[in-house]
Each structure stands twice: as structure tokens, then as C-alpha cells.
Design a protein around this motif. Structure first.
Motif, PDB file in Angstrom:
ATOM      1  N   PRO A  12       0.825  -1.214   0.000  1.00  0.00           N
ATOM      2  CA  PRO A  12       0.000   0.000   0.000  1.00  0.00           C
ATOM      3  C   PRO A  12       0.851   1.252   0.000  1.00  0.00           C
ATOM      4  N   ASP A  13       0.359   2.261  -0.685  1.00  0.00           N
ATOM      5  CA  ASP A  13       1.043   3.556  -0.761  1.00  0.00           C
ATOM      6  C   ASP A  13       0.489   4.467   0.329  1.00  0.00           C
ATOM      7  N   TYR A  14       1.185   4.525   1.438  1.00  0.00           N
ATOM      8  CA  TYR A  14       0.684   5.310   2.557  1.00  0.00           C
ATOM      9  C   TYR A  14       0.784   6.802   2.302  1.00  0.00           C
ATOM     10  N   LYS A  15       1.708   7.182   1.453  1.00  0.00           N
ATOM     11  CA  LYS A  15       1.830   8.625   1.177  1.00  0.00           C
ATOM     12  C   LYS A  15       0.601   9.128   0.437  1.00  0.00           C
ATOM     13  N   SER A  16       0.177   8.360  -0.605  1.00  0.00           N
ATOM     14  CA  SER A  16      -1.001   8.794  -1.333  1.00  0.00           C
ATOM     15  C   SER A  16      -2.234   8.742  -0.453  1.00  0.00           C
ATOM     16  N   GLU A  17      -2.283   7.718   0.455  1.00  0.00           N
ATOM     17  CA  GLU A  17      -3.423   7.634   1.362  1.00  0.00           C
ATOM     18  C   GLU A  17      -3.456   8.823   2.308  1.00  0.00           C
ATOM     19  N   LYS A  18      -2.282   9.213   2.792  1.00  0.00           N
ATOM     20  CA  LYS A  18      -2.220  10.368   3.675  1.00  0.00           C
ATOM     21  C   LYS A  18      -2.558  11.649   2.937  1.00  0.00           C
ATOM     22  N   ARG A  19      -2.168  11.696   1.641  1.00  0.00           N
ATOM     23  CA  ARG A  19      -2.432  12.883   0.851  1.00  0.00           C
ATOM     24  C   ARG A  19      -3.928  13.031   0.590  1.00  0.00           C
ATOM     25  N   CYS A  20      -4.644  11.895   0.459  1.00  0.00           N
ATOM     26  CA  CYS A  20      -6.076  11.968   0.217  1.00  0.00           C
ATOM     27  C   CYS A  20      -6.831  12.464   1.442  1.00  0.00           C
ATOM     28  N   GLY A  21      -6.314  12.181   2.645  1.00  0.00           N
ATOM     29  CA  GLY A  21      -6.941  12.700   3.854  1.00  0.00           C
ATOM     30  C   GLY A  21      -8.265  12.024   4.123  1.00  0.00           C
ATOM     31  N   SER A  22      -9.314  12.830   4.271  1.00  0.00           N
ATOM     32  CA  SER A  22     -10.625  12.310   4.620  1.00  0.00           C
ATOM     33  C   SER A  22     -11.282  11.567   3.477  1.00  0.00           C
ATOM     34  N   ASN A  23     -10.771  11.695   2.226  1.00  0.00           N
ATOM     35  CA  ASN A  23     -11.373  10.982   1.105  1.00  0.00           C
ATOM     36  C   ASN A  23     -11.171   9.475   1.202  1.00  0.00           C
ATOM     37  N   VAL A  24     -10.153   9.033   1.968  1.00  0.00           N
ATOM     38  CA  VAL A  24      -9.923   7.604   2.150  1.00  0.00           C
ATOM     39  C   VAL A  24     -10.969   7.057   3.111  1.00  0.00           C
ATOM     40  N   LYS A  25     -11.741   6.084   2.673  1.00  0.00           N
ATOM     41  CA  LYS A  25     -12.827   5.568   3.483  1.00  0.00           C
ATOM     42  C   LYS A  25     -12.281   4.773   4.660  1.00  0.00           C
ATOM     43  N   ARG A  26     -13.148   4.568   5.629  1.00  0.00           N
ATOM     44  CA  ARG A  26     -12.748   3.870   6.835  1.00  0.00           C
ATOM     45  C   ARG A  26     -12.340   2.441   6.544  1.00  0.00           C
ATOM     46  N   SER A  27     -13.009   1.816   5.558  1.00  0.00           N
ATOM     47  CA  SER A  27     -12.689   0.427   5.237  1.00  0.00           C
ATOM     48  C   SER A  27     -11.287   0.284   4.675  1.00  0.00           C
ATOM     49  N   ALA A  28     -10.763   1.370   4.055  1.00  0.00           N
ATOM     50  CA  ALA A  28      -9.413   1.301   3.515  1.00  0.00           C
ATOM     51  C   ALA A  28      -8.373   1.314   4.616  1.00  0.00           C
ATOM     52  N   ARG A  29      -8.768   1.736   5.802  1.00  0.00           N
ATOM     53  CA  ARG A  29      -7.830   1.777   6.924  1.00  0.00           C
ATOM     54  C   ARG A  29      -7.886   0.492   7.751  1.00  0.00           C
ATOM     55  N   MET A  30      -8.727  -0.460   7.384  1.00  0.00           N
ATOM     56  CA  MET A  30      -8.894  -1.693   8.139  1.00  0.00           C
ATOM     57  C   MET A  30      -8.859  -2.869   7.178  1.00  0.00           C
ATOM     58  N   CYS A  31      -8.352  -3.973   7.667  1.00  0.00           N
ATOM     59  CA  CYS A  31      -8.288  -5.163   6.816  1.00  0.00           C
ATOM     60  C   CYS A  31      -9.631  -5.877   6.750  1.00  0.00           C
ATOM     61  N   GLY A  32     -10.470  -5.717   7.781  1.00  0.00           N
ATOM     62  CA  GLY A  32     -11.789  -6.343   7.798  1.00  0.00           C
ATOM     63  C   GLY A  32     -11.780  -7.806   8.161  1.00  0.00           C
ATOM     64  N   GLU A  33     -10.642  -8.337   8.571  1.00  0.00           N
ATOM     65  CA  GLU A  33     -10.564  -9.764   8.865  1.00  0.00           C
ATOM     66  C   GLU A  33     -10.071 -10.052  10.273  1.00  0.00           C
ATOM     67  N   CYS A  34      -9.249  -9.174  10.849  1.00  0.00           N
ATOM     68  CA  CYS A  34      -8.709  -9.431  12.186  1.00  0.00           C
ATOM     69  C   CYS A  34      -9.791  -9.176  13.232  1.00  0.00           C
ATOM     70  N   GLU A  35      -9.484  -9.554  14.475  1.00  0.00           N
ATOM     71  CA  GLU A  35     -10.465  -9.435  15.553  1.00  0.00           C
ATOM     72  C   GLU A  35     -10.847  -7.986  15.866  1.00  0.00           C
ATOM     73  N   PRO A  36      -9.882  -7.021  15.896  1.00  0.00           N
ATOM     74  CA  PRO A  36     -10.294  -5.628  16.138  1.00  0.00           C
ATOM     75  C   PRO A  36     -11.224  -5.095  15.059  1.00  0.00           C
ATOM     76  N   CYS A  37     -11.024  -5.493  13.795  1.00  0.00           N
ATOM     77  CA  CYS A  37     -11.895  -5.005  12.728  1.00  0.00           C
ATOM     78  C   CYS A  37     -13.305  -5.564  12.866  1.00  0.00           C
ATOM     79  N   LEU A  38     -13.431  -6.792  13.384  1.00  0.00           N
ATOM     80  CA  LEU A  38     -14.742  -7.410  13.539  1.00  0.00           C
ATOM     81  C   LEU A  38     -15.455  -6.971  14.801  1.00  0.00           C
ATOM     82  N   ARG A  39     -14.749  -6.301  15.689  1.00  0.00           N
ATOM     83  CA  ARG A  39     -15.372  -5.846  16.925  1.00  0.00           C
ATOM     84  C   ARG A  39     -16.247  -4.630  16.649  1.00  0.00           C
ATOM     85  N   THR A  40     -17.451  -4.611  17.213  1.00  0.00           N
ATOM     86  CA  THR A  40     -18.416  -3.549  16.916  1.00  0.00           C
ATOM     87  C   THR A  40     -18.649  -2.603  18.072  1.00  0.00           C
ATOM     88  N   GLU A  41     -18.182  -2.911  19.276  1.00  0.00           N
ATOM     89  CA  GLU A  41     -18.433  -2.065  20.444  1.00  0.00           C
ATOM     90  C   GLU A  41     -17.124  -1.586  21.025  1.00  0.00           C
TER      91      GLU A  41
END
Length: 480
Positions: free
Chosen positions: A103-132
Motif C-alpha cells: 500500500p502507498d501510505y503517502k497517497s493515502e495520507k495525501r487523500c486525507g478524509s477521502n480515504v474511506k474507513r474500510s481502507a484503513r482496516m483489513c476487515g478480517e482481524c479481531e479488532p476489525c470485527l469488533r463492533t463495540e
């Protein structure tokens, strides 16, 4: 409509790649769209169709199928569904890039708020699956819903993606991978225990507080006490096995300081005796009677043309009144300067040392000798019948027991002799007091050093290592 970037299939040597489209050419890694009727793929450039235009199409049919069946018409999506489809397409592309490339973290940082929350999470580990949220970590306590000021603006520590944290740590700190693994393991242990790690206190099974290793201060104190009971006896035994060189030197230094203090006290007692003896001599001299004969006043009427220049004002003056004039000039210039302190003098048993007159303008106490202060004290007016009373000496140091019986107003040889003698005694007393105060400070510092040398903190932090097992005396021959 089936469209997108398709990969050219691998072929064996001697086999030809499959051909598509009206141009009957193979896939060249460009945009292609598939017919929903015949499932044939077409290059976007060959049919004048761009990828952006294809995103608005729900069902697409080629010209050949439309000629065979005129009822087939191209159907388009509504605007909202097109936006959702475009968003899901972008999300799938990002997931594809994240799984197959770094992943290109520089471009992600440059996009700022345009990067969605899902792009910051893998969606598979235990913290990503936690809802509370845990509501106990420092990030949760900062949130407004838990009554915080919302200054940190970070999500719960137990909901932060582990995969992204590892990648970020490898990118910024490649030399500390073992620390990242340890932190990850600690998080896993904490979650296994219900979201928090166990307290490290002795025999304690409670959960530790946020950002702490203990559930309460009592557990931390108990653990520290156990460590002291385990280590301190051995350190005390090592301390007692060999004599301390610094301790013996400190004792010798204390003995020297005490001797100096005793000598200073003896000197101070002698000066106090001199102080009272001088006052007795002055009182006895005032009881003498003025001698009015010609011998006592001889030389007073002699006229001379000799002049002396004053050391203060540089005016020429008569030798008879030179001493009086110089004394007045000195007092005049001395009164123009001030010597003050914010604190009054507090010395037990000391009388008539400093002036100590308070000045409300400068908020200081005068620190001149009281007998010599020209600013706050003036010499009393001398009566006509008062005798000089200065003790007479022979050969400078041999006291004769007689006193000068000339009138004090006319005596120029012994002008202000009481004032000078008192100032000499008081100045010596002040010097002894300063010396005694310095010795007291040295004794206090030495005692503090000796106390801290064998204190709890020193024994826990320092250790003496004996390299020679045959002897326990670490002193050199000079110190023994």
C-alpha cells in the motif's frame, strides 16, 4: 453488462491466445465489455465505449445480437445505483491492490478524509470485527459519548486494525519488529482476559487499569515491598562485610569540623570578653578629670604653615583638624551608599553588631556595623568637661595603665578612639560568626551524605563487587 480490465491468459508454447471483439485480436490489457446475450467480449476502443460510460449500463448487447433480435435494448442504471456501484467497484479495486501490492501510505495520507474507513482496516482481524468500544481505554474516555473532551479523536484501542499496525510499524521502525510482536501479543492476551490485562500485583487476579500494570496503587506498593524484602537483606549483608572507605573519611572530616567549631566558639567567647572589657575601659575613662595645666595643652597653640590635602574631598586643611575633617568627609560619602538585606539579623547572644534599621522605600535592613553607620546614627555632642580617656601605651604595645586626660574636644591625637576600638571588636565577632555558620553548613552536608550513603535508595541502586574472594577489606594500604 460485464466489463472491466481482464488479464491475458497464459498459453503453452506453440498455442495461440484466444481472440475477441470485432477486430478478432487477443486481450491487450485494456478496457473490455461483455455482451449479456452471446457473452462475447469487445474492446472499448473498437466500439467507441469508455469505462466511464459503461458504469452507467446495466445490460449491454452487441450489434450482432441486436440485429438478430430487435427486442434487445441496452438498459441503463438509475443515478443512485450507479453511484453505489461505482463505490463498490472502487472498494473492490482497493482491496485487490492491497492484497497484491504494497500500500502507498503517502497517497493515502495525501487523500486525507477521502480515504474511506474500510481502507484503513483489513476487515478480517479481531479488532476489525469488533463492533463495540471498550469504554475503558484512554481513547474511549476522550470520546464525547463517554463524557470526554474529544481532543484525541481516535477510535478505541481494541478496535484498531492489527494488520495495518504491523505494516505501519515495519515501514517506520524496521529494526524494532520484536517490539511490535510483543505489543501485538500483549493485546491478544488482554483480549483473552475480557478486554484488559491482568494486574501484576502479588496474588491479585483483578484486571489492570488503563495505561497501568496494576489494578490499584496498593498492588504496586505490595510488589515494590516484596522486591525490597527480597533484595535489601543481601545488600545490607554486603555493606557490612567490608568497611566503607568513604564512611571512614566522612567520620574524620566530621571530627575536623567539630574541632574547628570548638575553636570558633572559644574565639567568639574571647571576643565577647573583649567587648565587655572595652565597655568597662570606656566607662572608667569617662570618670577621669580633665587636666588643665600647660603641659597637657602644649603644642596646641603652635602655628604652622603646613597643609594636608583631604583624601576624600582633596581640600587643603590644617594638620590639627585634619583627622576630624577626613572623618566627616568619609561619613558624608559613605551615607550616600546603602548596604541592605531583606532579612534582619538573628544571632542569639550577639549584641550591637549590625544597624538593622528598616528602610520602607527599599524594603531592606541596613547591614553596616552599628558603631560605624553614618546614615542612621550620629556621634553625640561632646560636653566641655568630658575627658578623652584613651588608654596610653608605651612602645606601641606596652600598656601603662594611664589615660589621656585632655579634653575630648581639644584632643586631636585620639579622635574617636572609642568608635574605632568598638568597630574592631565587632568586626572580629562578625568574622567568627560567619566562620561558625560555614562550619555548621559543612557539618550538615557531611551528615546528609553519610546518611544517604547507607540509605534504602542507595543500597537498592548501588552494589559493591568484590573481585578478590580472599579478602573482604576493599581499602588500600594507605586508608587502613
Amino acid at each position: 453488462a460485464l466489463h472491466g480490465l481482464s488479464l491475458t491468459p497464459l498459453t503453452m508454447e506453440g498455442e495461440k491466445a484466444p481472440v475477441y471483439c470485432i477486430c478478432r485480436k487477443p486481450d491487450i490489457n485494456c478496457f473490455m465489455i461483455g455482451c449479456d446475450n452471446c457473452n462475447e467480449w469487445f474492446h472499448g476502443n473498437c466500439i467507441n465505449l469508455t469505462e466511464k460510460m459503461a458504469k452507467a449500463i446495466r445490460q449491454w448487447y452487441c450489434l450482432r445480437c441486436q440485429d438478430d433480435n430487435p427486442s434487445l435494448e441496452i438498459k441503463y442504471r438509475p443515478k443512485k445505483s450507479r453511484e453505489k456501484e461505482a463505490e463498490s467497484q472502487r472498494e473492490s479495486e482497493r482491496n485487490f491492490e492491497r492484497q497484491n501490492s504494497t500500500p502507498d501510505y503517502k497517497s493515502e495520507k495525501r487523500c486525507g478524509s477521502n480515504v474511506k474507513r474500510s481502507a484503513r482496516m483489513c476487515g478480517e482481524c479481531e479488532p476489525c470485527l469488533r463492533t463495540e468500544d471498550c469504554a475503558t481505554c484512554d481513547f474511549c474516555k476522550d470520546m464525547k459519548k463517554f463524557g470526554g473532551p474529544n481532543k484525541i479523536r481516535q477510535k478505541c484501542r481494541f478496535r484498531q486494525c492489527d494488520v495495518r499496525a504491523r505494516k505501519e510499524s515495519r515501514r517506520h521502525k524496521p529494526k524494532q519488529k520484536h517490539k511490535d510482536k510483543l505489543r501485538h501479543n500483549n493485546k491478544g492476551d488482554a483480549r483473552d482476559g475480557g478486554g484488559q490485562r491482568q494486574c501484576l500485583g502479588p496474588s491479585c487476579v483483578e484486571a489492570a487499569r488503563a495505561n497501568s500494570k496494576y489494578c490499584s496503587e496498593e498492588c504496586g506498593i505490595k510488589l515494590a515491598a516484596n522486591r525490597i524484602f527480597e533484595i535489601l537483606p543481601q545488600r545490607i549483608q554486603q555493606w557490612q562485610q567490608s568497611p566503607c572507605v568513604a564512611e571512614e573519611q566522612g567520620k574524620k572530616q566530621l571530627e575536623r569540623i567539630r574541632r574547628d567549631q570548638q575553636n570558633a566558639r572559644i574565639r567568639l567567647t574571647d571576643m565577647e570578653k573583649r567587648f565587655h572589657e572595652l565597655e568597662g575601659i570606656i566607662a572608667k575613662a569617662k570618670q577621669q578629670v580633665v587636666q588643665q595645666d600647660e603641659e597637657a595643652n602644649e603644642g596646641d597653640n603652635e602655628e604652622t604653615d603646613l597643609l594636608i590635602f583631604c583624601v576624600s574631598c582633596s581640600h587643603p586643611i590644617n594638620p590639627k583638624v585634619a583627622l576630624r575633617h577626613m572623618e566627616r568627609c568619609y561619613a558624608k560619602y559613605e551615607s550616600q551608599t546603602s548596604f541592605g538585606s531583606m532579612y534582619p539579623t538573628k544571632i542569639e547572644g550577639a549584641t550591637r553588631l549590625f544597624c538593622d534599621l528598616y528602610n520602607p522605600q527599599s524594603k531592606t535592613y541596613c547591614k553596616r556595623l552599628q558603631v560605624l553607620c553614618p546614615e542612621h546614627s550620629r556621634d553625640p555632642k561632646v560636653p566641655r568637661d568630658e575627658v578623652c580617656g584613651c588608654p596610653l601605651v608605651r612602645n606601641v604595645f606596652e600598656v601603662t595603665g594611664e589615660h589621656c586626660r585632655v579634653s575630648k574636644r581639644k584632643c586631636n591625637k585620639h579622635y574617636n578612639w572609642e568608635k574605632l576600638r568598638r568597630a574592631e571588636v565587632d568586626l572580629e565577632r562578625v568574622r567568627v560568626w560567619y566562620k561558625l555558620d560555614e562550619l555548621f553548613e559543612q557539618e550538615r552536608n557531611m551528615r546528609t551524605a553519610m546518611t544517604n550513603r547507607a540509605g534504602l535508595l542507595a543500597l537498592m541502586l548501588h552494589q559493591t563487587i568484590q573481585h578478590d574472594p580472599l579478602t573482604t577489606d576493599l581499602r588500600c594500604n594507605k586508608d587502613r
